[in-house]
Design an enzyme around this catalytic site. Sequence first.
Site, PDB file in Angstrom:
ATOM      1  N   LYS A   1       1.348  -0.914   0.170  1.00 50.49           N
ATOM      2  CA  LYS A   1       0.012  -0.264  -0.029  1.00 50.49           C
ATOM      3  C   LYS A   1       0.565   1.594   0.138  1.00 50.49           C
ATOM      4  O   LYS A   1       1.788   1.460   0.927  1.00 50.49           O
ATOM      5  CB  LYS A   1      -0.947   0.050   0.806  1.00 50.49           C
ATOM      6  CG  LYS A   1      -2.102  -0.207   1.092  1.00 50.49           C
ATOM      7  CD  LYS A   1      -3.132  -0.059   2.701  1.00 50.49           C
ATOM      8  CE  LYS A   1      -2.449  -0.815   3.386  1.00 50.49           C
ATOM      9  NZ  LYS A   1      -2.282  -2.435   3.180  1.00 50.49           N
TER      10      LYS A   1
ATOM     11  N   LYS B   1       1.140   5.562  -0.381  1.00 51.04           N
ATOM     12  CA  LYS B   1       0.725   6.752   0.073  1.00 51.04           C
ATOM     13  C   LYS B   1      -0.169   6.824  -0.845  1.00 51.04           C
ATOM     14  O   LYS B   1      -1.746   7.650   0.116  1.00 51.04           O
ATOM     15  CB  LYS B   1       1.367   7.795   0.075  1.00 51.04           C
ATOM     16  CG  LYS B   1       0.958   9.485   1.062  1.00 51.04           C
ATOM     17  CD  LYS B   1       1.913  10.190   0.935  1.00 51.04           C
ATOM     18  CE  LYS B   1       1.739  11.447   1.713  1.00 51.04           C
ATOM     19  NZ  LYS B   1       0.818  12.562   1.024  1.00 51.04           N
TER      20      LYS B   1
ATOM     21  N   ASP C   1      14.963  11.776  -2.588  1.00 52.11           N
ATOM     22  CA  ASP C   1      14.554  10.745  -1.813  1.00 52.11           C
ATOM     23  C   ASP C   1      14.857   9.557  -1.265  1.00 52.11           C
ATOM     24  O   ASP C   1      14.588   8.009  -0.993  1.00 52.11           O
ATOM     25  CB  ASP C   1      13.261  10.600  -1.486  1.00 52.11           C
ATOM     26  CG  ASP C   1      11.908   9.925  -0.431  1.00 52.11           C
ATOM     27  OD1 ASP C   1      11.219   9.489  -0.335  1.00 52.11           O
ATOM     28  OD2 ASP C   1      12.805  10.363   0.958  1.00 52.11           O
TER      29      ASP C   1
ATOM     30  N   ASN D   1      13.108   2.421   0.018  1.00 54.53           N
ATOM     31  CA  ASN D   1      13.004   3.495  -1.729  1.00 54.53           C
ATOM     32  C   ASN D   1      13.255   2.464  -2.884  1.00 54.53           C
ATOM     33  O   ASN D   1      12.895   2.455  -4.199  1.00 54.53           O
ATOM     34  CB  ASN D   1      12.812   4.603  -2.085  1.00 54.53           C
ATOM     35  CG  ASN D   1      11.503   5.198  -1.565  1.00 54.53           C
ATOM     36  OD1 ASN D   1      10.415   5.273  -0.589  1.00 54.53           O
ATOM     37  ND2 ASN D   1      11.761   6.745  -1.180  1.00 54.53           N
TER      38      ASN D   1
ATOM     39  N   ASP E   1      10.991   4.324  -5.891  1.00 53.04           N
ATOM     40  CA  ASP E   1       9.768   5.410  -6.010  1.00 53.04           C
ATOM     41  C   ASP E   1      10.852   6.160  -6.626  1.00 53.04           C
ATOM     42  O   ASP E   1      11.492   6.935  -6.342  1.00 53.04           O
ATOM     43  CB  ASP E   1       9.292   5.060  -4.448  1.00 53.04           C
ATOM     44  CG  ASP E   1       8.347   5.322  -4.118  1.00 53.04           C
ATOM     45  OD1 ASP E   1       7.385   5.473  -3.472  1.00 53.04           O
ATOM     46  OD2 ASP E   1       7.579   6.113  -5.458  1.00 53.04           O
TER      47      ASP E   1
ATOM     48  N   THR F   1      11.392  10.791   7.641  1.00 55.07           N
ATOM     49  CA  THR F   1      12.317  10.380   8.566  1.00 55.07           C
ATOM     50  C   THR F   1      13.279  11.810   7.684  1.00 55.07           C
ATOM     51  O   THR F   1      13.300  11.890   6.508  1.00 55.07           O
ATOM     52  CB  THR F   1      12.967  10.095   8.563  1.00 55.07           C
ATOM     53  OG1 THR F   1      13.800   9.684   9.416  1.00 55.07           O
ATOM     54  CG2 THR F   1      13.464   8.886   7.201  1.00 55.07           C
TER      55      THR F   1
HETATM   56  C1  LIG Z   1       8.599   3.782 -10.916  1.00 55.16           C
HETATM   57  O1  LIG Z   1       7.859   4.249  -9.683  1.00 55.16           O
HETATM   58  C2  LIG Z   1       7.247   4.704  -9.738  1.00 55.16           C
HETATM   59  C3  LIG Z   1       6.749   5.883  -9.903  1.00 55.16           C
HETATM   60  C4  LIG Z   1       5.719   6.445  -9.983  1.00 55.16           C
HETATM   61  C5  LIG Z   1       4.728   6.446  -8.775  1.00 55.16           C
HETATM   62  C6  LIG Z   1       3.871   7.474  -7.877  1.00 55.16           C
HETATM   63  O2  LIG Z   1       3.188   6.489  -7.150  1.00 55.16           O
HETATM   64  N1  LIG Z   1       4.414   8.360  -8.176  1.00 55.16           N
HETATM   65  C7  LIG Z   1       3.304   9.472  -7.660  1.00 55.16           C
HETATM   66  C8  LIG Z   1       1.935   9.275  -7.076  1.00 55.16           C
HETATM   67  C9  LIG Z   1       1.069  10.354  -6.444  1.00 55.16           C
HETATM   68  C10 LIG Z   1       1.556  10.933  -6.714  1.00 55.16           C
HETATM   69  C11 LIG Z   1       2.743  11.804  -6.738  1.00 55.16           C
HETATM   70  C12 LIG Z   1       3.341  11.015  -8.092  1.00 55.16           C
HETATM   71  C13 LIG Z   1       5.738   5.222  -8.091  1.00 55.16           C
HETATM   72  C14 LIG Z   1       6.544   4.523  -8.179  1.00 55.16           C
HETATM   73  N2  LIG Z   1       7.065   3.430  -8.147  1.00 55.16           N
HETATM   74  C15 LIG Z   1       6.363   3.101  -6.482  1.00 55.16           C
HETATM   75  O3  LIG Z   1       5.564   2.540  -6.215  1.00 55.16           O
HETATM   76  C16 LIG Z   1       7.594   1.359  -6.320  1.00 55.16           C
HETATM   77  C17 LIG Z   1       6.780   0.587  -5.385  1.00 55.16           C
HETATM   78  S1  LIG Z   1       5.475  -0.183  -5.945  1.00 55.16           S
HETATM   79  C18 LIG Z   1       6.331  -1.204  -7.660  1.00 55.16           C
HETATM   80  C19 LIG Z   1       6.683  -2.821  -6.945  1.00 55.16           C
HETATM   81  C20 LIG Z   1       7.917  -3.073  -7.715  1.00 55.16           C
HETATM   82  N3  LIG Z   1       7.965  -4.896  -8.011  1.00 55.16           N
HETATM   83  C21 LIG Z   1       7.562  -4.903  -6.820  1.00 55.16           C
HETATM   84  N4  LIG Z   1       8.115  -6.365  -6.218  1.00 55.16           N
HETATM   85  C22 LIG Z   1       7.608  -6.530  -4.261  1.00 55.16           C
HETATM   86  C23 LIG Z   1       6.871  -5.132  -4.555  1.00 55.16           C
HETATM   87  C24 LIG Z   1       7.249  -3.806  -5.564  1.00 55.16           C
HETATM   88  C25 LIG Z   1       6.930  -3.331  -5.941  1.00 55.16           C
END
Ligand SMILES: COc1ccc(C(=O)Nc2ccccc2)cc1NC(=O)CCSCc1cnc2[nH]ccc2c1
Length: 274
Positions: free
Chosen positions: A22, A24, A138, A143, A156, A174
């Site tokens: 999960k 944010k 970050d 991440n 991330d 943090t």
């Molecule tokens: C390129 O990556 C990302 C690009 C953008 C965003 C993002 O959320 N942007 C945002 C959202 C809202 C407001 C502003 C900006 C997040 C990621 N990356 C992740 O979230 C990594 C964990 S999810 C993937 C993943 C893969 N492989 C795994 N293996 C085990 C768990 C796992 C988890």
Amino acid sequence: ARYRPTQEWHLTDFDIGRPLGKGKFGRVYMVRTKCEPHYILAMKTLYKSEIVQSKVEKQIRREIEIQQNLRHPHVLRLYGYFHDEKRIFLMLEFAGKGELYKQLTKHGCFTEKRSSRYVDQMADALSYLHSKHVIHRDIKPENLLLGINGELKIGDFGWSVHAPGNRRKTLCGTLDYLPPEMVEGKEHSEKVDYWALGVLTYEFICGAPPFEDLSGYNATYKRIARVDLKIPPKVSPEARDLITKLLQYDPEKRIALSEVRKHPWIIKYRSKSG
Ligand SMILES: COc1ccc(C(=O)Nc2ccccc2)cc1NC(=O)CCSCc1cnc2[nH]ccc2c1
């Protein structure tokens, strides 16, 4: 030429697998394309209502723009995205060996050999991001992800910006990884990632970040601003040398990433297979 997805994707194109975590702003699931070839992806679901509420729609559009152009073996791919009336779906690379911080928690700390190889891959990824004028800002174990062959992937980008940035980062997370210039709210450059790499190197080897002060936020703040660095005797002289060269108060004095990759502590453990 810009990469143009050959097709528009929809949720119906995928079988939904196990939840991966999960974030944010939403949930992440392991998914597989229904049609051959069966691609395995991580699908991140963001709720438009939440994005609008937290006024990050401009940021996420910019992020998606930036990230669709990033291609590097140690940077998690964003393949594309699509949306329905309520949600935005990010099609992300699936990292086969999961979250690095879980390994760090399980082992307590890493060997210097494993730490050195991760730092080398991080320096490679950060050089690439900086060449695209992206400051990560970050960098921390939470991440980082591990690919199927144990290779590190910066996973991330919730807070990456185009250099130079001095948008106040809401200090909700943090402080441990922030450099003096950020905790003091000054102008900062991609050198903030150099400092964070130093913090990460220390944490890989010692199991906790260097300026952590469990008595609280202000204590950590003071230790960072003073660069109150105590490196335990178990740390090898080469690792100590690199950590010290990255954790310099003056951003201009921090060792360049190209020099990190040539440092004795990195060369010593570089895998023979290159
Ligand atoms: C390129 O990556 C990302 C690009 C953008 C965003 C993002 O959320 N942007 C945002 C959202 C809202 C407001 C502003 C900006 C997040 C990621 N990356 C992740 O979230 C990594 C964990 S999810 C993937 C993943 C893969 N492989 C795994 N293996 C085990 C768990 C796992 C988890």
